[in-house]
Design a protein around this motif. Structure first.
Motif, PDB file in Angstrom:
ATOM      1  N   PRO A  47       4.600   2.061   0.200  1.00  0.00           N
ATOM      2  CA  PRO A  47       5.047   3.471   0.439  1.00  0.00           C
ATOM      3  C   PRO A  47       4.399   4.252   1.232  1.00  0.00           C
ATOM      4  N   SER A  48       5.065   5.229   1.906  1.00  0.00           N
ATOM      5  CA  SER A  48       4.629   6.045   3.091  1.00  0.00           C
ATOM      6  C   SER A  48       3.337   7.056   2.430  1.00  0.00           C
ATOM      7  N   SER A  49       3.311   7.293   1.103  1.00  0.00           N
ATOM      8  CA  SER A  49       2.325   8.173   0.696  1.00  0.00           C
ATOM      9  C   SER A  49       0.853   7.391   0.662  1.00  0.00           C
ATOM     10  N   PHE A  50      -0.192   7.691   1.335  1.00  0.00           N
ATOM     11  CA  PHE A  50      -1.612   6.944   1.209  1.00  0.00           C
ATOM     12  C   PHE A  50      -2.034   7.095  -0.240  1.00  0.00           C
ATOM     13  N   LYS A  51      -1.784   8.012  -0.748  1.00  0.00           N
ATOM     14  CA  LYS A  51      -2.419   7.854  -2.375  1.00  0.00           C
ATOM     15  C   LYS A  51      -1.668   7.041  -3.036  1.00  0.00           C
ATOM     16  N   GLU A  52      -0.287   6.861  -2.962  1.00  0.00           N
ATOM     17  CA  GLU A  52       0.414   5.692  -3.577  1.00  0.00           C
ATOM     18  C   GLU A  52       0.040   4.270  -3.110  1.00  0.00           C
ATOM     19  N   SER A  53       0.052   4.246  -1.891  1.00  0.00           N
ATOM     20  CA  SER A  53      -0.386   2.698  -1.416  1.00  0.00           C
ATOM     21  C   SER A  53      -1.827   2.435  -1.552  1.00  0.00           C
ATOM     22  N   SER A  54      -2.526   3.059  -1.431  1.00  0.00           N
ATOM     23  CA  SER A  54      -3.940   2.868  -1.593  1.00  0.00           C
ATOM     24  C   SER A  54      -4.268   2.313  -3.167  1.00  0.00           C
ATOM     25  N   ALA A  55      -3.512   3.265  -3.673  1.00  0.00           N
ATOM     26  CA  ALA A  55      -3.470   3.074  -5.497  1.00  0.00           C
ATOM     27  C   ALA A  55      -3.025   1.541  -5.841  1.00  0.00           C
ATOM     28  N   ILE A  56      -1.913   1.035  -5.201  1.00  0.00           N
ATOM     29  CA  ILE A  56      -1.452  -0.272  -5.330  1.00  0.00           C
ATOM     30  C   ILE A  56      -2.393  -1.261  -4.850  1.00  0.00           C
ATOM     31  N   LEU A  57      -2.940  -1.065  -3.520  1.00  0.00           N
ATOM     32  CA  LEU A  57      -4.005  -2.052  -3.027  1.00  0.00           C
ATOM     33  C   LEU A  57      -5.125  -2.106  -3.927  1.00  0.00           C
ATOM     34  N   ILE A  58      -5.590  -0.896  -4.413  1.00  0.00           N
ATOM     35  CA  ILE A  58      -7.075  -1.084  -5.228  1.00  0.00           C
ATOM     36  C   ILE A  58      -6.747  -1.845  -6.711  1.00  0.00           C
ATOM     37  N   SER A  59      -5.500  -1.526  -7.095  1.00  0.00           N
ATOM     38  CA  SER A  59      -5.322  -1.959  -8.219  1.00  0.00           C
ATOM     39  C   SER A  59      -5.182  -3.792  -8.228  1.00  0.00           C
ATOM     40  N   LYS A  83      -9.521  -2.228   5.958  1.00  0.00           N
ATOM     41  CA  LYS A  83      -9.043  -1.913   7.346  1.00  0.00           C
ATOM     42  C   LYS A  83      -8.036  -0.770   7.044  1.00  0.00           C
ATOM     43  N   PHE A  84      -7.044  -1.191   6.246  1.00  0.00           N
ATOM     44  CA  PHE A  84      -6.063  -0.167   5.899  1.00  0.00           C
ATOM     45  C   PHE A  84      -6.685   1.134   5.392  1.00  0.00           C
ATOM     46  N   ILE A  85      -7.722   1.132   4.536  1.00  0.00           N
ATOM     47  CA  ILE A  85      -8.468   2.372   4.242  1.00  0.00           C
ATOM     48  C   ILE A  85      -8.976   3.260   5.457  1.00  0.00           C
ATOM     49  N   GLU A  86      -9.470   2.360   6.190  1.00  0.00           N
ATOM     50  CA  GLU A  86     -10.275   2.869   7.558  1.00  0.00           C
ATOM     51  C   GLU A  86      -9.233   3.516   8.381  1.00  0.00           C
ATOM     52  N   ILE A  87      -7.945   3.020   8.623  1.00  0.00           N
ATOM     53  CA  ILE A  87      -7.131   3.289   9.420  1.00  0.00           C
ATOM     54  C   ILE A  87      -6.330   4.500   8.943  1.00  0.00           C
ATOM     55  N   TYR A  88      -5.816   4.347   7.693  1.00  0.00           N
ATOM     56  CA  TYR A  88      -4.882   5.531   7.161  1.00  0.00           C
ATOM     57  C   TYR A  88      -5.479   6.392   6.189  1.00  0.00           C
ATOM     58  N   GLY A  89      -6.875   6.367   5.881  1.00  0.00           N
ATOM     59  CA  GLY A  89      -7.283   6.966   4.949  1.00  0.00           C
ATOM     60  C   GLY A  89      -8.355   8.393   5.315  1.00  0.00           C
ATOM     61  N   ILE A  90      -8.398   8.431   6.645  1.00  0.00           N
ATOM     62  CA  ILE A  90      -9.292   9.350   7.184  1.00  0.00           C
ATOM     63  C   ILE A  90      -8.930  10.781   6.817  1.00  0.00           C
ATOM     64  N   GLU A  91      -7.667  11.070   6.579  1.00  0.00           N
ATOM     65  CA  GLU A  91      -7.418  12.389   6.166  1.00  0.00           C
ATOM     66  C   GLU A  91      -7.538  12.738   4.624  1.00  0.00           C
ATOM     67  N   SER A  96     -10.225   7.894  -0.417  1.00  0.00           N
ATOM     68  CA  SER A  96     -10.932   6.681   0.558  1.00  0.00           C
ATOM     69  C   SER A  96     -12.181   6.185  -0.105  1.00  0.00           C
ATOM     70  N   MET A  97     -13.162   7.344  -0.475  1.00  0.00           N
ATOM     71  CA  MET A  97     -14.515   6.847  -0.845  1.00  0.00           C
ATOM     72  C   MET A  97     -14.383   6.135  -2.245  1.00  0.00           C
ATOM     73  N   TYR A  98     -13.560   6.254  -2.960  1.00  0.00           N
ATOM     74  CA  TYR A  98     -13.089   5.676  -4.230  1.00  0.00           C
ATOM     75  C   TYR A  98     -12.817   4.253  -3.890  1.00  0.00           C
ATOM     76  N   ALA A  99     -11.925   3.969  -2.781  1.00  0.00           N
ATOM     77  CA  ALA A  99     -11.343   2.778  -2.441  1.00  0.00           C
ATOM     78  C   ALA A  99     -12.582   1.943  -1.836  1.00  0.00           C
ATOM     79  N   ILE A 100     -13.492   2.626  -1.091  1.00  0.00           N
ATOM     80  CA  ILE A 100     -14.439   1.879  -0.427  1.00  0.00           C
ATOM     81  C   ILE A 100     -15.248   1.491  -1.356  1.00  0.00           C
ATOM     82  N   GLU A 101     -15.739   2.172  -2.381  1.00  0.00           N
ATOM     83  CA  GLU A 101     -16.604   1.638  -3.542  1.00  0.00           C
ATOM     84  C   GLU A 101     -16.003   0.578  -4.172  1.00  0.00           C
ATOM     85  N   GLU A 102     -14.740   0.576  -4.407  1.00  0.00           N
ATOM     86  CA  GLU A 102     -14.156  -0.540  -5.127  1.00  0.00           C
ATOM     87  C   GLU A 102     -13.968  -1.720  -4.320  1.00  0.00           C
TER      88      GLU A 102
END
Length: 230
Positions: A47-59, A83-91, A96-102
Motif C-alpha cells: 500500500p502507498s500509505s507508509f503506516k499501512e505498509s510498515s505495519a504489514i512488514l512488521i507483522s 532498508k524499506f524503513i530507512e528509505i520511506y519512513g523518514i517523515e 519508524s522508531m517502533y519498526a527499527i526496535e522490532e
C-alpha cells in the motif's frame, strides 16, 4: 519466502510480479544494492500509505531472536524491511522508531537508524538513550552500534566527530554491560573513536581505566588491542 510471509497478512501482494522484478534486475547488483532493490519493489507492491505498509512488514517478523548470534544467518531476510524503513519512513519518526526496535530484536536496525540520526539528531539520541537502558540486549547494542562513526557497510556518521560528549554519555550507560554482544559493540565503537577523535577517546578510556568493573576493563582491552593509547 518473503512474498509468502507477506501474503499471509496482505492477500493483494503480487508475488509473481514481485519475484520477476527482482530476478530481472538483480544480476549486476552488489549485495547492498540488492537489498535496496527489494525495498524499492516492496514500496511498489505494498500500500502507498507508509503506516499501512510498515505495519504489514512488521507483522511478519515472527518471534524475537533470543540469541546473540543468527541476526544475519537466520534473519537475513529481514534486511530489505530495514532498508524499506530507512528509505520511506523518514517523515514518520515514531512509526519508524517502533519498526527499527522490532527489526533489531531479530536482525538489526543499525543501518536504518543512521538516516534518522542525521534528520532528527536530538530525538534520535533521546530514543537511543532509552534503548541503552533497555532490558533487551538487542536494543542496548543498537544504542551503541547505530552511533558508530565508522560502522562497516554503512555511510560514515561524522555528525559528532568534534563533539562526542553526547555519544559518550550513551556509552557510559553501556560500559558495564555483561552481554558479550553489547560489549563487543561498545569496544568496536571506542576503536572507531580512536580513529576519528583520538584525544577525546583516550580521555574517555583513561577515565574508564580507573574502574574495577571486569566488563569495562574487557571493553578497554578489546578497543585498544590494535591501537596504541598514549
Amino acid at each position: 519466502m518473503l512474498s509468502d510471509k507477506i501474503l499471509t497478512v496482505y492477500k493483494e501482494f503480487n508475488k509473481k510480479e514481485y519475484i520477476a522484478s527482482i530476478k530481472n534486475n538483480c544480476d549486476t547488483l552488489s549485495y547492498t544494492q540488492r537489498i535496496e532493490l527489494h525495498a524499492k519493489l516492496l514500496s511498489k507492491f505494498l500500500p502507498s500509505s507508509f503506516k499501512e505498509s510498515s505495519a504489514i512488514l512488521i507483522s511478519i517478523l515472527g518471534g524475537e531472536n533470543q540469541s546473540e548470534t543468527g541476526m544475519f544467518k537466520e534473519f537475513y531476510w529481514i534486511m530489505p524491511i530495514g532498508k524499506f524503513i530507512e528509505i520511506y519512513g523518514i517523515e514518520h519518526f515514531e512509526i519508524s522508531m517502533y519498526a527499527i526496535e522490532e527489526i533489531t530484536k531479530r536482525n538489526t536496525g543499525e543501518y536504518a537508524i543512521r538516516t534518522f540520526i542525521r534528520r532528527y539528531p536530538e530525538k534520535s539520541l533521546q530514543r537511543m538513550t532509552t534503548w541503552a537502558k533497555s532490558e533487551n540486549f538487542h536494543l542496548r547494542r543498537l544504542a551503541s552500534e547505530g552511533l558508530r562513526p565508522k560502522l562497516p557497510w554503512a555511510t560514515k556518521l561524522d555528525l559528532y566527530n568534534d563533539k562526542p560528549k553526547v555519544v559518550f554519555e550513551i556509552l557510559e550507560i553501556l560500559k558495564e554491560d555483561e552481554i558479550m554482544f553489547v560489549k563487543k559493540s561498545v569496544a568496536n565503537h571506542l576503536t572507531d573513536w580512536l580513529k576519528v577523535n583520538k584525544s577525546a577517546a583516550v580521555a574517555l578510556i583513561k577515565k574508564w581505566s580507573k574502574s574495577k568493573n571486569k566488563n569495562t576493563q574487557w571493553i578497554i582491552k578489546r578497543a585498544t588491542r590494535k591501537i596504541t593509547v598514549d
